[in-house]
Write an enzyme that holds these catalytic residues in place. Structure first.
Site, PDB file in Angstrom:
ATOM      1  N   LYS A 111       0.843  -1.208   0.000  1.00 38.03           N
ATOM      2  CA  LYS A 111       0.000   0.000   0.000  1.00 38.03           C
ATOM      3  C   LYS A 111       0.868   1.245   0.000  1.00 38.03           C
ATOM      4  CE  LYS A 111       0.697   1.392   4.520  1.00 38.03           C
ATOM      5  NZ  LYS A 111       1.559   2.525   4.802  1.00 38.03           N
ATOM      6  N   ASP A 152      -2.477  -1.115  10.447  1.00 36.63           N
ATOM      7  CA  ASP A 152      -2.712  -1.165   8.994  1.00 36.63           C
ATOM      8  C   ASP A 152      -3.370  -2.467   8.533  1.00 36.63           C
ATOM      9  OD1 ASP A 152      -1.384   1.197   8.683  1.00 36.63           O
ATOM     10  OD2 ASP A 152       0.445   0.331   7.831  1.00 36.63           O
TER      11      ASP A 152
END
Ligand code: C5P
Length: 294
Positions: free
Chosen positions: A12, A137
């Protein structure tokens, strides 16, 4: 015959990252826009009769119970109460401790992969709860695509999917500790109204129209300790990037390019300068869910 499955474990970037304040639990309250990108590790999970075993081709990644993917497997096993085991093989392509969420992605993908392999369907809320306990996350990687992250980053909401074909990821080759980056943050409140941020993103119709005003509040502290990151940003901009920003707590910087030619030229310049550099594109939530399992 023991069965096995293979998955892509995507990296990401953070299009923006606003740190609002330090909370009583020691974490920092965030507003961030996460984006999965095409760079990915490969994970093969095989069913075994007993233990949970993790192996990785990158010696910097531990195979023991400190590995997030290992923790994910143990916690899922405890949740569903099975005594089945698994061998988890990780082929690392995502730089380690680089702000790209590699370890978090591996953990989330193990939760999804093992559920399929062990033929169990844990409740979504339970899966999110395990994910959030593993790291801030991790829940994002159960969803993927473009998502708003709030709280300490663990509360995620899918938003308009950004299209971005020509990203260049550049890593200067050293690891940054997330805890240290947050620990150095002295300016604990954002002067920008965070509530406006996702609306600016909607209004811009994705990253193409987004102004150069995207920011990462962790940059100012990480850049002081690592001026090489500022150098990477400047180089990317001088090589034609529309914007260049550090991802997460760094040290990876992403550049957004207009076309494949300028991006390729920048990649070869960055490599010639000794940096790790890979092209990538944004992966939407739909593509994420459709391409996770190989
Ligand atoms: O949640 P995760 O384990 O990824 O976080 C690593 C460290 O980063 C935490 O221990 C904390 O020091 C810091 N952190 C923070 N605020 C956040 C996320 C992480 O202070 N929102």
């Amino acid at each position: 015959m023991p069965s096995s499955i293979q998955l892509r474990s995507y990296a990401k970037i953070n299009w923006t990252l606003d740190v609002l304040f330090k909370r009583e639990d020691g974490y920092h309250e965030l507003r961030t826009i996460y984006q999965t990108v095409s760079l990915h590790d490969l994970i093969r999970i095989s069913e075994t009769p007993g233990a949970i075993e993790v192996v990785c081709d990158d010696p910097r990644v531990p195979g023991d119970e400190t590995n997030l993917a290992h923790k994910a497997a143990i916690q899922l096993r405890d949740l569903i109460g099975t005594n089945l085991g698994a061998r988890i093989e990780i082929e690392k392509r995502i730089p380690v401790a680089a702000g790209l969420g590699g370890g978090s992605s591996n953990a989330a993908v193990v939760l999804l992969g093992l559920s399929r392999l062990w033929k169990v369907q844990p409740d979504d809320r339970e899966l999110v709860q395990i994910a959030a306990g593993l790291g801030s996350d991790v829940p994002f990687f159960l969803m993927g695509g473009t998502a708003l992250g709030v709280g300490r980053g663990e509360e995620v909401y899918s938003i308009e999917q950004a299209e971005c074909e020509h990203l260049l990821l550049v890593n200067p080759g050293f690891a940054v500790s997330t805890a240290e980056a947050y620990g150095k943050l002295s300016r604990l409140t954002s002067t920008r109204p965070a509530a406006m941020m996702p609306f600016a993103f909607f209004a811009a119709k994705g990253i193409r129209g987004l102004s150069l005003a995207v920011t990462n509040d962790l940059e100012e502290v990480v850049l002081i300790a690592h001026p090489e990151i500022a150098e990477v940003k400047e180089r990317l901009l001088s090589l034609g990037a529309r914007l260049a920003l550090m991802s997460g707590s760094g040290a990876t910087v992403f550049g957004v390019f207009e076309n494949v030619e300028t991006s390729r030229r920048a990649q070869s310049e960055m490599r010639a300068a000794g940096f790790w550099s890979e092209p990538a594109r944004a992966i939407s939530r739909r593509e994420y869910s459709e391409s996770l399992f190989l």
